[in-house]
Design a protein around this motif. Structure first.
Motif, PDB file in Angstrom:
ATOM      1  N   HIS A   1      -2.694  -2.617   5.097  1.00  0.00           N
ATOM      2  CA  HIS A   1      -1.877  -1.666   5.877  1.00  0.00           C
ATOM      3  C   HIS A   1      -2.538  -1.433   7.229  1.00  0.00           C
ATOM      4  CE1 HIS A   1      -4.813   0.718   3.687  1.00  0.00           C
ATOM      5  NE2 HIS A   1      -4.439   1.870   4.213  1.00  0.00           N
TER       6      HIS A   1
ATOM      7  N   ARG B   1      -8.222   1.400  13.810  1.00  0.00           N
ATOM      8  CA  ARG B   1      -7.709   0.941  12.512  1.00  0.00           C
ATOM      9  C   ARG B   1      -6.947  -0.381  12.626  1.00  0.00           C
ATOM     10  NH1 ARG B   1      -6.056   0.267   8.842  1.00  0.00           N
ATOM     11  NH2 ARG B   1      -4.673   1.593   7.666  1.00  0.00           N
TER      12      ARG B   1
ATOM     13  N   TRP C   1     -13.102   3.050   3.217  1.00  0.00           N
ATOM     14  CA  TRP C   1     -11.987   3.799   3.815  1.00  0.00           C
ATOM     15  C   TRP C   1     -12.537   4.407   5.109  1.00  0.00           C
ATOM     16  CZ3 TRP C   1     -11.247   9.348   3.905  1.00  0.00           C
ATOM     17  CH2 TRP C   1      -9.979   9.726   4.375  1.00  0.00           C
TER      18      TRP C   1
ATOM     19  N   HIS D   1       0.805  -1.231   0.000  1.00  0.00           N
ATOM     20  CA  HIS D   1       0.000   0.000   0.000  1.00  0.00           C
ATOM     21  C   HIS D   1       0.835   1.275   0.000  1.00  0.00           C
ATOM     22  CE1 HIS D   1      -4.087   1.688   0.690  1.00  0.00           C
ATOM     23  NE2 HIS D   1      -3.387   2.734   1.092  1.00  0.00           N
TER      24      HIS D   1
ATOM     25  N   HIS E   1      -9.103  -0.566   7.393  1.00  0.00           N
ATOM     26  CA  HIS E   1     -10.088   0.526   7.485  1.00  0.00           C
ATOM     27  C   HIS E   1     -11.503   0.075   7.811  1.00  0.00           C
ATOM     28  CE1 HIS E   1      -7.693   4.048   6.419  1.00  0.00           C
ATOM     29  NE2 HIS E   1      -7.148   3.373   5.431  1.00  0.00           N
TER      30      HIS E   1
ATOM     31  N   ASP F   1       2.031   2.420   3.525  1.00  0.00           N
ATOM     32  CA  ASP F   1       1.191   3.630   3.480  1.00  0.00           C
ATOM     33  C   ASP F   1       2.018   4.870   3.132  1.00  0.00           C
ATOM     34  OD1 ASP F   1      -1.281   4.768   3.366  1.00  0.00           O
ATOM     35  OD2 ASP F   1      -1.648   4.834   5.517  1.00  0.00           O
TER      36      ASP F   1
ATOM     37  N   GLU G   1      -8.831   1.412  -2.684  1.00  0.00           N
ATOM     38  CA  GLU G   1      -8.991   1.704  -1.255  1.00  0.00           C
ATOM     39  C   GLU G   1     -10.343   2.366  -1.021  1.00  0.00           C
ATOM     40  OE1 GLU G   1      -6.056   4.292   0.626  1.00  0.00           O
ATOM     41  OE2 GLU G   1      -6.512   3.315   2.527  1.00  0.00           O
TER      42      GLU G   1
HETATM   43 ZN   LIG Z   1      -5.421   3.777   4.181  1.00  0.00          ZN
END
Ligand SMILES: [Zn+2]
Length: 389
Positions: A222, A233, A159, A31, A201, A337, A132
């Protein structure tokens, strides 16, 4: 005799030093948000950029072999669906395709594990696509197939904003929202096509609905461990065990907020203090909403670097260790990320520093075979498994 022995011993040493081990492995980052920079800031990824976290030059230096580019639709700017969201996703996909077409000596557009292995052996970087947030499928099942045909190989249903069919970990409605019937049919369609389902997410309820619906290995592209850094998260130990049971992989994020205990509270406090500065930067930016957001993020990045405690790669490896202790070395990978966050760790600040992760893993006693799995081998296995019945 002595000379020969010396040469032999030097060769062995150089073959087994951390850099040699790192470069031998196929490194797959699940990611990075870099393609939005290509669209919005017109950066040239062939050059070594002075800012941001990733470009071809630094990726090569860091021994990166494959990058999943996040095709991210920011709902506040582009909507939770509709033509604008679809176009935003399509533009990003086109930008990745163009990159590979214009620079075939550097990049290879990839959709399979075999493509990634081929790119690595040709000394190229594989460019892959992940969606995403499911906003761009615009609540239409046929769009899952459309994105698969365009080369997208993973999708996270939400997300930070929930969709009607999947809850997010980032808003209030997500707390009670899982997958509805349409959401479950999306997961089944992804399974049928061979598109990985990404739980990064999503809300806890959506996570459980996904692992109970999917017939293929599920991934977190991620995320990190809630047992170490307690943020919504991240994944609880129960979630990590359940995800591993599907055969999937948790790809550990490098973002300090999700890996360092207490960092998120410190960040929130600082965010309140710098709010006037951030708003000023936004007001001073003459460009459109996208550029105003970039201006705000630049101020945040400067302030976080100056005023928040530094975090190191050792903390990333703490999360890797935790997952390995829970479910073994076959269920962990990496998802930086990069270019999607306003802070990075001090010694893994850009993709060029990726060898420092391998160094830390070796220091903690991981073998070359373990390192190879963690850097990308596990994800190649999961990609291969998607198209098996
Ligand atoms: Zn993200």
């Amino acid at each position: 005799m002595t000379q020969t022995n010396q040469v032999a011993s030097n060769t062995t040493e150089s073959n087994n030093d951390p850099l040699a081990i790192h470069y031998r492995a196929i490194a797959v980052d699940m990611h990075a948000d870099t393609v939005q920079r290509v669209l919005d800031e017109h950066v040239d990824l062939q050059q070594e950029l002075k800012d941001g976290h990733l470009d071809a030059v630094r990726a090569k230096a860091g021994g990166l072999d494959a990058q999943f580019f996040s095709i991210w639709v920011e709902p506040q700017l582009f909507g939770l669906g509709g033509a604008k969201a679809v176009k935003r996703a399509d533009d990003q996909i086109e930008a990745v395709r163009e990159l590979a077409e214009r620079h075939p000596e550097t990049w290879k557009l990839a959709t399979t594990a075999a493509d990634v292995r081929q790119a690595a052996s040709d000394g190229k970087i594989a460019a892959l696509l992940g969606l995403e947030g499911g906003y761009a499928i615009d609540e239409k099942l046929e769009n899952v197939d459309r994105y698969y045909q365009l080369g997208v190989r993973y999708m996270s249903p939400a997300w930070s904003v929930s969709t009607s069919w999947a809850g997010s970990s980032g808003d209030d409605v997500g707390a009670t929202r899982g997958l509805n019937d349409f959401g479950k049919s999306v997961v089944r369609e992804m399974n049928r096509l061979g598109m990985m389902v990404d739980v990064s997410h999503v809300s806890d309820k959506t996570f459980w609905d996904i692992v109970n619906t999917s017939t293929k290995p599920v991934v977190a592209t991620h995320s990190a461990c809630r047992a170490i850094a307690d943020v919504p998260r991240n994944l609880t130990d129960d979630m990590i065990v359940a995800l591993a049971k599907t055969g999937g992989v948790v790809n550990v994020i490098f973002y300090p907020e999700h890996i360092e205990p207490g960092w998120t509270q410190k960040k929130k406090k600082l965010d309140a203090e710098i709010a006037p500065l951030v708003q000023q930067a936004s007001a001073n930016e003459p460009g459109d909403a996208v550029h105003k957001k970039l201006a705000r993020d630049r101020v945040r990045a400067e302030q976080y670097a100056k005023r928040l405690p530094p975090v190191t790669v050792a903390r990333i490896v703490d999360h890797i260790d935790h997952i390995v202790k829970l479910v073994g070395v076959d269920h962990v990978g990496i998802g930086s990320d990069f270019d999607g966050v306003q802070a990075t760790t001090a010694d893994l600040a850009t993709v060029a520093d990726l060898p420092n992760l391998t160094r830390e893993l070796l220091t903690r006693g991981y073998s070359e075979s373990d390192v190879t799995k963690i850097l990308g081998g596990n994800m190649l296995r999961v990609m291969e498994a998607q198209n098996r019945p």
